[in-house]
Design a protein around this motif. Sequence first.
Motif, PDB file in Angstrom:
ATOM      1  N   VAL A 248       0.851  -1.183   0.000  1.00 50.99           N
ATOM      2  CA  VAL A 248       0.000   0.000   0.000  1.00 50.99           C
ATOM      3  C   VAL A 248       0.890   1.237   0.000  1.00 50.99           C
ATOM      4  O   VAL A 248       1.986   1.228   0.585  1.00 50.99           O
ATOM      5  CB  VAL A 248      -0.946   0.002   1.230  1.00 50.99           C
ATOM      6  CG1 VAL A 248      -0.161   0.114   2.533  1.00 50.99           C
ATOM      7  CG2 VAL A 248      -1.980   1.111   1.135  1.00 50.99           C
ATOM      8  N   PHE A 249       0.444   2.283  -0.682  1.00 46.05           N
ATOM      9  CA  PHE A 249       1.155   3.565  -0.664  1.00 46.05           C
ATOM     10  C   PHE A 249       0.602   4.426   0.471  1.00 46.05           C
ATOM     11  O   PHE A 249      -0.616   4.502   0.680  1.00 46.05           O
ATOM     12  CB  PHE A 249       0.973   4.301  -1.995  1.00 46.05           C
ATOM     13  CG  PHE A 249       1.820   3.760  -3.116  1.00 46.05           C
ATOM     14  CD1 PHE A 249       3.164   4.086  -3.218  1.00 46.05           C
ATOM     15  CD2 PHE A 249       1.261   2.926  -4.070  1.00 46.05           C
ATOM     16  CE1 PHE A 249       3.944   3.593  -4.253  1.00 46.05           C
ATOM     17  CE2 PHE A 249       2.026   2.429  -5.116  1.00 46.05           C
ATOM     18  CZ  PHE A 249       3.375   2.761  -5.204  1.00 46.05           C
ATOM     19  N   VAL A 250       1.517   5.104   1.190  1.00 53.96           N
ATOM     20  CA  VAL A 250       1.125   5.983   2.296  1.00 53.96           C
ATOM     21  C   VAL A 250       1.886   7.295   2.180  1.00 53.96           C
ATOM     22  O   VAL A 250       2.898   7.392   1.475  1.00 53.96           O
ATOM     23  CB  VAL A 250       1.418   5.331   3.665  1.00 53.96           C
ATOM     24  CG1 VAL A 250       0.628   4.041   3.829  1.00 53.96           C
ATOM     25  CG2 VAL A 250       2.915   5.079   3.847  1.00 53.96           C
ATOM     26  N   ASN A 251       1.401   8.294   2.889  1.00 56.56           N
ATOM     27  CA  ASN A 251       2.122   9.561   2.945  1.00 56.56           C
ATOM     28  C   ASN A 251       3.442   9.352   3.679  1.00 56.56           C
ATOM     29  O   ASN A 251       3.512   8.570   4.627  1.00 56.56           O
ATOM     30  CB  ASN A 251       1.291  10.625   3.665  1.00 56.56           C
ATOM     31  CG  ASN A 251       0.051  11.003   2.891  1.00 56.56           C
ATOM     32  OD1 ASN A 251       0.054  11.023   1.668  1.00 56.56           O
ATOM     33  ND2 ASN A 251      -1.021  11.301   3.608  1.00 56.56           N
ATOM     34  N   PRO A 252       4.507  10.037   3.258  1.00 60.73           N
ATOM     35  CA  PRO A 252       5.810   9.863   3.921  1.00 60.73           C
ATOM     36  C   PRO A 252       5.770  10.289   5.368  1.00 60.73           C
ATOM     37  O   PRO A 252       4.917  11.086   5.777  1.00 60.73           O
ATOM     38  CB  PRO A 252       6.754  10.740   3.093  1.00 60.73           C
ATOM     39  CG  PRO A 252       5.870  11.695   2.374  1.00 60.73           C
ATOM     40  CD  PRO A 252       4.571  10.985   2.144  1.00 60.73           C
ATOM     41  N   GLU A 253       6.700   9.745   6.150  1.00 65.28           N
ATOM     42  CA  GLU A 253       6.713   9.994   7.587  1.00 65.28           C
ATOM     43  C   GLU A 253       7.202  11.397   7.940  1.00 65.28           C
ATOM     44  O   GLU A 253       6.876  11.916   9.002  1.00 65.28           O
ATOM     45  CB  GLU A 253       7.603   8.954   8.280  1.00 65.28           C
ATOM     46  CG  GLU A 253       7.129   7.526   8.101  1.00 65.28           C
ATOM     47  CD  GLU A 253       8.077   6.534   8.754  1.00 65.28           C
ATOM     48  OE1 GLU A 253       8.592   6.846   9.836  1.00 65.28           O
ATOM     49  OE2 GLU A 253       8.306   5.469   8.182  1.00 65.28           O
ATOM     50  N   GLU A 254       8.002  12.021   7.066  1.00 67.11           N
ATOM     51  CA  GLU A 254       8.584  13.317   7.401  1.00 67.11           C
ATOM     52  C   GLU A 254       7.505  14.385   7.533  1.00 67.11           C
ATOM     53  O   GLU A 254       6.467  14.350   6.864  1.00 67.11           O
ATOM     54  CB  GLU A 254       9.595  13.752   6.332  1.00 67.11           C
ATOM     55  CG  GLU A 254      10.843  12.886   6.266  1.00 67.11           C
ATOM     56  CD  GLU A 254      10.621  11.614   5.456  1.00 67.11           C
ATOM     57  OE1 GLU A 254       9.491  11.446   4.953  1.00 67.11           O
ATOM     58  OE2 GLU A 254      11.556  10.819   5.343  1.00 67.11           O
ATOM     59  N   ASP A 255       7.762  15.372   8.395  1.00 67.44           N
ATOM     60  CA  ASP A 255       6.800  16.451   8.610  1.00 67.44           C
ATOM     61  C   ASP A 255       6.847  17.494   7.496  1.00 67.44           C
ATOM     62  O   ASP A 255       5.850  18.157   7.227  1.00 67.44           O
ATOM     63  CB  ASP A 255       7.056  17.130   9.958  1.00 67.44           C
ATOM     64  CG  ASP A 255       6.792  16.193  11.126  1.00 67.44           C
ATOM     65  OD1 ASP A 255       5.920  15.317  10.995  1.00 67.44           O
ATOM     66  OD2 ASP A 255       7.468  16.357  12.170  1.00 67.44           O
ATOM     67  N   ASN A 256       7.984  17.672   6.867  1.00 67.04           N
ATOM     68  CA  ASN A 256       8.155  18.726   5.870  1.00 67.04           C
ATOM     69  C   ASN A 256       7.788  18.233   4.478  1.00 67.04           C
ATOM     70  O   ASN A 256       8.561  18.353   3.525  1.00 67.04           O
ATOM     71  CB  ASN A 256       9.594  19.256   5.883  1.00 67.04           C
ATOM     72  CG  ASN A 256      10.617  18.152   5.629  1.00 67.04           C
ATOM     73  OD1 ASN A 256      10.308  16.971   5.768  1.00 67.04           O
ATOM     74  ND2 ASN A 256      11.823  18.558   5.248  1.00 67.04           N
ATOM     75  N   THR A 257       6.594  17.671   4.333  1.00 68.32           N
ATOM     76  CA  THR A 257       6.181  17.150   3.037  1.00 68.32           C
ATOM     77  C   THR A 257       5.203  18.113   2.370  1.00 68.32           C
ATOM     78  O   THR A 257       4.529  18.903   3.021  1.00 68.32           O
ATOM     79  CB  THR A 257       5.514  15.772   3.182  1.00 68.32           C
ATOM     80  OG1 THR A 257       4.364  15.900   4.039  1.00 68.32           O
ATOM     81  CG2 THR A 257       6.475  14.774   3.790  1.00 68.32           C
ATOM     82  N   THR A 258       5.136  18.022   1.051  1.00 70.80           N
ATOM     83  CA  THR A 258       4.186  18.809   0.270  1.00 70.80           C
ATOM     84  C   THR A 258       3.361  17.854  -0.591  1.00 70.80           C
ATOM     85  O   THR A 258       3.576  16.643  -0.594  1.00 70.80           O
ATOM     86  CB  THR A 258       4.930  19.810  -0.633  1.00 70.80           C
ATOM     87  OG1 THR A 258       5.705  19.075  -1.611  1.00 70.80           O
ATOM     88  CG2 THR A 258       5.868  20.690   0.189  1.00 70.80           C
ATOM     89  N   CYS A 303       1.832 -12.883  10.014  1.00 71.06           N
ATOM     90  CA  CYS A 303       2.231 -11.783   9.131  1.00 71.06           C
ATOM     91  C   CYS A 303       0.988 -10.994   8.763  1.00 71.06           C
ATOM     92  O   CYS A 303      -0.143 -11.445   8.979  1.00 71.06           O
ATOM     93  CB  CYS A 303       2.943 -12.300   7.883  1.00 71.06           C
ATOM     94  SG  CYS A 303       1.855 -13.134   6.699  1.00 71.06           S
ATOM     95  N   ALA A 304       1.193  -9.813   8.222  1.00 71.07           N
ATOM     96  CA  ALA A 304       0.085  -8.996   7.731  1.00 71.07           C
ATOM     97  C   ALA A 304      -0.309  -9.496   6.349  1.00 71.07           C
ATOM     98  O   ALA A 304       0.479  -9.427   5.412  1.00 71.07           O
ATOM     99  CB  ALA A 304       0.494  -7.530   7.674  1.00 71.07           C
ATOM    100  N   MET A 305      -1.525 -10.011   6.228  1.00 71.40           N
ATOM    101  CA  MET A 305      -2.015 -10.517   4.949  1.00 71.40           C
ATOM    102  C   MET A 305      -2.712  -9.432   4.133  1.00 71.40           C
ATOM    103  O   MET A 305      -2.816  -9.535   2.919  1.00 71.40           O
ATOM    104  CB  MET A 305      -2.987 -11.675   5.189  1.00 71.40           C
ATOM    105  CG  MET A 305      -2.342 -12.913   5.782  1.00 71.40           C
ATOM    106  SD  MET A 305      -1.196 -13.714   4.645  1.00 71.40           S
ATOM    107  CE  MET A 305      -2.317 -14.297   3.388  1.00 71.40           C
ATOM    108  N   ASP A 306      -3.194  -8.401   4.817  1.00 72.72           N
ATOM    109  CA  ASP A 306      -3.863  -7.306   4.128  1.00 72.72           C
ATOM    110  C   ASP A 306      -3.579  -6.015   4.876  1.00 72.72           C
ATOM    111  O   ASP A 306      -3.583  -5.997   6.116  1.00 72.72           O
ATOM    112  CB  ASP A 306      -5.378  -7.561   4.065  1.00 72.72           C
ATOM    113  CG  ASP A 306      -6.054  -6.812   2.933  1.00 72.72           C
ATOM    114  OD1 ASP A 306      -5.342  -6.281   2.068  1.00 72.72           O
ATOM    115  OD2 ASP A 306      -7.305  -6.762   2.904  1.00 72.72           O
ATOM    116  N   ILE A 307      -3.281  -4.941   4.135  1.00 72.13           N
ATOM    117  CA  ILE A 307      -3.022  -3.627   4.711  1.00 72.13           C
ATOM    118  C   ILE A 307      -3.874  -2.629   3.941  1.00 72.13           C
ATOM    119  O   ILE A 307      -3.736  -2.503   2.715  1.00 72.13           O
ATOM    120  CB  ILE A 307      -1.545  -3.216   4.597  1.00 72.13           C
ATOM    121  CG1 ILE A 307      -0.606  -4.336   5.059  1.00 72.13           C
ATOM    122  CG2 ILE A 307      -1.279  -1.947   5.385  1.00 72.13           C
ATOM    123  CD1 ILE A 307       0.850  -4.058   4.753  1.00 72.13           C
TER     124      ILE A 307
END
Length: 427
Positions: A248-258, A303-307
């Motif tokens: 799955v795609f997620v927003n990056p962990e860094e705070d300084n994102t655009t 394990c994680a089978m679905d995210i």
Amino acid sequence: MPSRDNVHVLVARYLRDNGYNNTLEAFKEELGLEDDMIPSDHSITLESIIEQKRLFDLSQELDAVTLVDDENDKWHVPYPGFKSVLPKQSPESNILSVSVAYLSMPISVDDSSSSVSTRPCIMATSADRSLRIFDFYTFDLLTVYTHLHSSPILTLLVLNESTLLTGGMDGRLVVSNPATGDVIAQLKDHMKYLVRIACSKDMRYLATAGYDKKVHAYSIENMGPDVPTIGFTRIGTLSFPTNPEAIVFVNPEEDNTTDSTPPQLVVSRRDSTFLYYYKLFPVLSEAARHNLNPDSNSWVSFCAMDIVLDPAESKFLGVATSTMPHMRFMLLESGADTIMKSAFTKAPQDTYSSARICWRPQGSGVWCNGDDGIIRGMELSTGNVVVELKHHEGKVKAMFAGIVDGREVLVTGGFDKTIALWELEKR
């Protein structure tokens, strides 16, 4: 050779691993076991079974305990509870995936060259290699495609009303036009089953996972509803010691994102309790890993089978695990180690099950599949199963939850060869 979850094998392995050699020899002689019948696979042990049973019993005792006192997390009512069953098609076959999306399809069912209209459609793939597309309202079978893959289609994803992605047991990723069946592009980067396709929210990045123990990440070129061609530029490839199960795609962990900051890719794999986070640029590389078993109990193996990323805020991950004998649901904030919720779903499963969850659109809970044919609705705030939808006989393999014309729907498909549409009102 006995299976790895055979009771006698489990006992023999326990005796061997704990040095009870005399007892082990007597046990082997009594049962006629040979050394090569006792594998070194530790994914299932007596300790893990006892631990999971203890955790399950504990979850039953805590059924009435509220995990979070938040009205927004209460099970939203009404919910899809009225069932319609789509007409069975010939040949009948196990349903492998289902989805609902707005597609540009010919107005006339009998004339594929007629003008097209954009309307909601139900898509289903099955073990006979077919992709079937139904009208959402009439259940008319609009088209059947069997030429897209040389083997069954395991996963599908709609990019837009005229662009469909499918992944099959042949390892191919195929891009096609749902109205005509024309193949727009295809990739053969996997040597075994292509089991997962994920696309970033901005439709700029794509990832595929296969049972060749690889995950490929791509950037999407020339993507749009009026673009006749589509291209993929491979960003990189990840190789694992075991098969990947979910991406799955997620927003990056860094705070300084655009808004233009590339997302991160999250991957889970067999025989690992970790979620692995990867940066796409400047090269595809690991950014972090987070353990779903923070107590590090070596005998607890899952394990994680679905995210699945939550639909409300796109910052929380719902996880379905391979835990036996019942699926376990976990909730955590993307990029964080803290597990916010952990509860058993009561959904039975075994080594060969494919645990799946779908978020309700409001984020008030999740739907869980099960090997007993029951779809369970779990309330987020309590971790309780508050709804059971019964129709299927046998495993429920495929689920989709979403909004159609402003109304919440759920679609399910199973090994009983049927597809059910669940709605808020009776048709």
